[in-house]
Design a protein around this motif. Sequence first.
Motif, PDB file in Angstrom:
ATOM      1  N   UNK A 237      42.517  79.334  51.250  1.00  0.00           N
ATOM      2  CA  UNK A 237      42.438  79.664  52.671  1.00  0.00           C
ATOM      3  C   UNK A 237      41.947  78.459  53.463  1.00  0.00           C
ATOM      4  N   UNK A 238      42.408  78.349  54.702  1.00  0.00           N
ATOM      5  CA  UNK A 238      42.077  77.182  55.522  1.00  0.00           C
ATOM      6  C   UNK A 238      40.577  77.059  55.769  1.00  0.00           C
ATOM      7  N   UNK A 239      39.894  78.179  55.935  1.00  0.00           N
ATOM      8  CA  UNK A 239      38.444  78.118  56.155  1.00  0.00           C
ATOM      9  C   UNK A 239      37.740  77.507  54.955  1.00  0.00           C
ATOM     10  N   UNK A 240      38.135  77.924  53.766  1.00  0.00           N
ATOM     11  CA  UNK A 240      37.531  77.380  52.545  1.00  0.00           C
ATOM     12  C   UNK A 240      37.903  75.910  52.373  1.00  0.00           C
ATOM     13  N   UNK A 241      39.133  75.562  52.730  1.00  0.00           N
ATOM     14  CA  UNK A 241      39.561  74.167  52.629  1.00  0.00           C
ATOM     15  C   UNK A 241      38.700  73.272  53.512  1.00  0.00           C
ATOM     16  N   UNK A 242      38.485  73.693  54.730  1.00  0.00           N
ATOM     17  CA  UNK A 242      37.709  72.872  55.663  1.00  0.00           C
ATOM     18  C   UNK A 242      36.231  72.813  55.259  1.00  0.00           C
ATOM     19  N   UNK A 243      35.716  73.885  54.704  1.00  0.00           N
ATOM     20  CA  UNK A 243      34.328  73.877  54.248  1.00  0.00           C
ATOM     21  C   UNK A 243      34.147  72.874  53.097  1.00  0.00           C
ATOM     22  N   UNK A 244      35.094  72.859  52.176  1.00  0.00           N
ATOM     23  CA  UNK A 244      35.028  71.913  51.068  1.00  0.00           C
ATOM     24  C   UNK A 244      35.094  70.471  51.544  1.00  0.00           C
ATOM     25  N   UNK A 245      35.967  70.210  52.527  1.00  0.00           N
ATOM     26  CA  UNK A 245      36.085  68.851  53.067  1.00  0.00           C
ATOM     27  C   UNK A 245      34.778  68.427  53.737  1.00  0.00           C
ATOM     28  N   UNK A 246      34.177  69.337  54.487  1.00  0.00           N
ATOM     29  CA  UNK A 246      32.915  69.016  55.169  1.00  0.00           C
ATOM     30  C   UNK A 246      31.819  68.697  54.158  1.00  0.00           C
ATOM     31  N   UNK A 247      31.754  69.473  53.058  1.00  0.00           N
ATOM     32  CA  UNK A 247      30.758  69.202  52.027  1.00  0.00           C
ATOM     33  C   UNK A 247      31.022  67.861  51.355  1.00  0.00           C
TER      34      UNK A 247
ATOM     35  N   UNK B 283      32.467  65.201  52.712  1.00  0.00           N
ATOM     36  CA  UNK B 283      32.088  64.130  53.635  1.00  0.00           C
ATOM     37  C   UNK B 283      30.564  63.983  53.699  1.00  0.00           C
ATOM     38  N   UNK B 284      29.868  65.096  53.600  1.00  0.00           N
ATOM     39  CA  UNK B 284      28.408  65.046  53.586  1.00  0.00           C
ATOM     40  C   UNK B 284      27.915  64.329  52.321  1.00  0.00           C
ATOM     41  N   UNK B 285      28.584  64.597  51.202  1.00  0.00           N
ATOM     42  CA  UNK B 285      28.224  63.921  49.947  1.00  0.00           C
ATOM     43  C   UNK B 285      28.485  62.418  50.038  1.00  0.00           C
ATOM     44  N   UNK B 286      29.595  62.027  50.662  1.00  0.00           N
ATOM     45  CA  UNK B 286      29.906  60.605  50.832  1.00  0.00           C
ATOM     46  C   UNK B 286      28.789  59.911  51.607  1.00  0.00           C
ATOM     47  N   UNK B 287      28.298  60.550  52.652  1.00  0.00           N
ATOM     48  CA  UNK B 287      27.219  59.955  53.450  1.00  0.00           C
ATOM     49  C   UNK B 287      25.986  59.654  52.605  1.00  0.00           C
ATOM     50  N   UNK B 288      25.738  60.465  51.587  1.00  0.00           N
ATOM     51  CA  UNK B 288      24.552  60.270  50.749  1.00  0.00           C
ATOM     52  C   UNK B 288      24.637  59.001  49.890  1.00  0.00           C
ATOM     53  N   UNK B 289      25.839  58.459  49.713  1.00  0.00           N
ATOM     54  CA  UNK B 289      26.010  57.289  48.840  1.00  0.00           C
ATOM     55  C   UNK B 289      25.845  55.968  49.580  1.00  0.00           C
ATOM     56  N   UNK B 290      25.820  55.998  50.906  1.00  0.00           N
ATOM     57  CA  UNK B 290      25.857  54.771  51.696  1.00  0.00           C
ATOM     58  C   UNK B 290      24.486  54.103  51.751  1.00  0.00           C
ATOM     59  N   UNK B 291      24.516  52.772  51.952  1.00  0.00           N
ATOM     60  CA  UNK B 291      23.295  51.970  52.108  1.00  0.00           C
ATOM     61  C   UNK B 291      22.409  51.976  50.866  1.00  0.00           C
ATOM     62  N   UNK B 292      23.004  52.218  49.684  1.00  0.00           N
ATOM     63  CA  UNK B 292      22.197  52.209  48.468  1.00  0.00           C
ATOM     64  C   UNK B 292      21.867  50.787  48.036  1.00  0.00           C
ATOM     65  N   UNK B 293      22.868  49.880  48.093  1.00  0.00           N
ATOM     66  CA  UNK B 293      22.664  48.491  47.704  1.00  0.00           C
ATOM     67  C   UNK B 293      22.174  47.731  48.934  1.00  0.00           C
ATOM     68  N   UNK B 294      20.961  47.179  48.849  1.00  0.00           N
ATOM     69  CA  UNK B 294      20.413  46.425  49.970  1.00  0.00           C
ATOM     70  C   UNK B 294      20.899  44.990  49.915  1.00  0.00           C
ATOM     71  N   UNK B 295      20.857  44.320  51.047  1.00  0.00           N
ATOM     72  CA  UNK B 295      21.452  42.986  51.167  1.00  0.00           C
ATOM     73  C   UNK B 295      20.813  41.952  50.258  1.00  0.00           C
ATOM     74  N   UNK B 296      19.543  42.180  49.890  1.00  0.00           N
ATOM     75  CA  UNK B 296      18.870  41.202  49.043  1.00  0.00           C
ATOM     76  C   UNK B 296      18.936  41.544  47.561  1.00  0.00           C
ATOM     77  N   UNK B 297      19.765  42.579  47.220  1.00  0.00           N
ATOM     78  CA  UNK B 297      19.921  42.931  45.809  1.00  0.00           C
ATOM     79  C   UNK B 297      20.747  41.875  45.110  1.00  0.00           C
ATOM     80  N   UNK B 298      20.295  41.348  43.958  1.00  0.00           N
ATOM     81  CA  UNK B 298      21.055  40.306  43.270  1.00  0.00           C
ATOM     82  C   UNK B 298      22.343  40.840  42.672  1.00  0.00           C
TER      83      UNK B 298
END
Length: 507
Positions: free
Chosen positions: A480-490, A492-507
């Motif tokens: 169903x479209x509602x379930x499809x959109x809910x999964x996509x939103x989750x 995208x939220x998970x993707x946001x959690x992965x960002x900015x993990x490696x800092x610029x001064x990491x070797x």
Amino acid sequence: MPASENAPRTVVAIDQGTTSTRAIVFDDRGRILSTGQREHKQHFPRPGWVEHDPVEIWRNTRHVIGEALADAGVTRHDVAAVGITNQRETAIVWDRATGKPIHNAIVWQDTRTQDAVDALAADGGVRRFAAKTGLPLATYFSATKIAWILDHVEGARERAEAGELAFGTPDSWVLWNLTGGAVHATDVTNASRTLLMDLATLDWDDELCAAFRVPRAMLPAIRSSSEVYGHAAKNSLLRETPIAGILGDQQAATFGQAAFDAGESKNTYGTGGFLIVNTGTELVHSGSGLITTVAYRLGDDAPRFALEGSVAVAGSLVQWLRDNLGIIRTAPEVEALAKTVDDNGDVYVVPAFSGLFAPYWRPDARGAIVGLTRFANKGHLARAALEAVAYQTLDVVEAANSELDVPITELRVDGGMVANELLMQLQADALGLPVVRPAVAETTALGAAYAAGLAVGLWKDVDELRALWAEDRRWEPAVEETARRRGIARWRKAVERTLDWVESDTP
């Protein structure tokens, strides 16, 4: 000219991939007669570093050619031409006199050159060279890998400037060895992935070579994707057979899917995931995180261009479940394990092992498993891994649709993972679009075979190739479209959690 009735009616395609090398013998109907395959070792010297042994790759290439010819019951006299397709961007540097590599191949997934990329991007940003190359600055592409080898192998830079060393992506390496060192060339599709070729001229660019500190003297000649480059060495199983087709693996899959016209597309599920949309003779520069690349060029014809969405991790995520976590013994087991649960248990896997590629281009991201509770089990993890492949594909399809006058209405798919029928259904559900698998799923090798066969007249034109394409199975959306959109939103939220993990001064 069309081939005569007594002419050879088979083509050998060499598919030099990220995890293995294969040789496939095709007949003149595009049907597989035999396959030889051998894996090569993956070297991980440090975190983020990925290397292959070029000597092992060439040894495996010779082996699989012999295996495929023997299994098909054919000899070189039955072979009209040889086509080559390959993992793109992977950099190999070798000695022209001895033919020996001076360093292991640095693989497209390798991230060791991030500091060099950051330094180049400090003046003009990651799209500093995009107008010429169609590419963002990223460790993904070949140029910084070449410079790293020249900087870290003693005397290499001086020897490269003197013309003593040769660079090539794996197609060039295989071609060089097949011809006994007689031909040092690549095709436009592979050259377009180096950050050193100008898309407008289809030639190496002096400004780019200077910026990346890559001597032009070490670069191969750029040729079309379908022409006779040379002939197999006299001491080989394929001696004197013309080598007549070269396409980078994703462009080869597009060609094998008969996506010859503007707007036609395909998605390949291999080590990574790759969407390519043909844009015809028009160079379309993306504003949504896609790559502009060459789709193919046939002889002296005008080149065809494409937009590409490159995902770093697809099949390699299943390998990670097998090799690193040990929750499956073989890759195909992931489907059965994922079917032990009805849904993902609200678990999401974001496989940003080398950062995120298209459409994000975030090298600072790293992989994450989110939404874990005591309820979660290995079945949920397996299903979340398959969903991650489907959601990453959704991201690049949506980016492509934002660029196209006519959106993608169905997705043609290929690559090793299309045998996973649960994944194909999850993909249709995530997209809300039909997913179509062709009768010949080995479209990467098939595309190389088609390019080679066209060059020697085994097939007369792309219309003849288009008529050979056939559908095997189609998956329609079943959520169903509602379930499809809910999964996509989750997701995208998970993707946001992965960002900015490696800092610029990491070797």
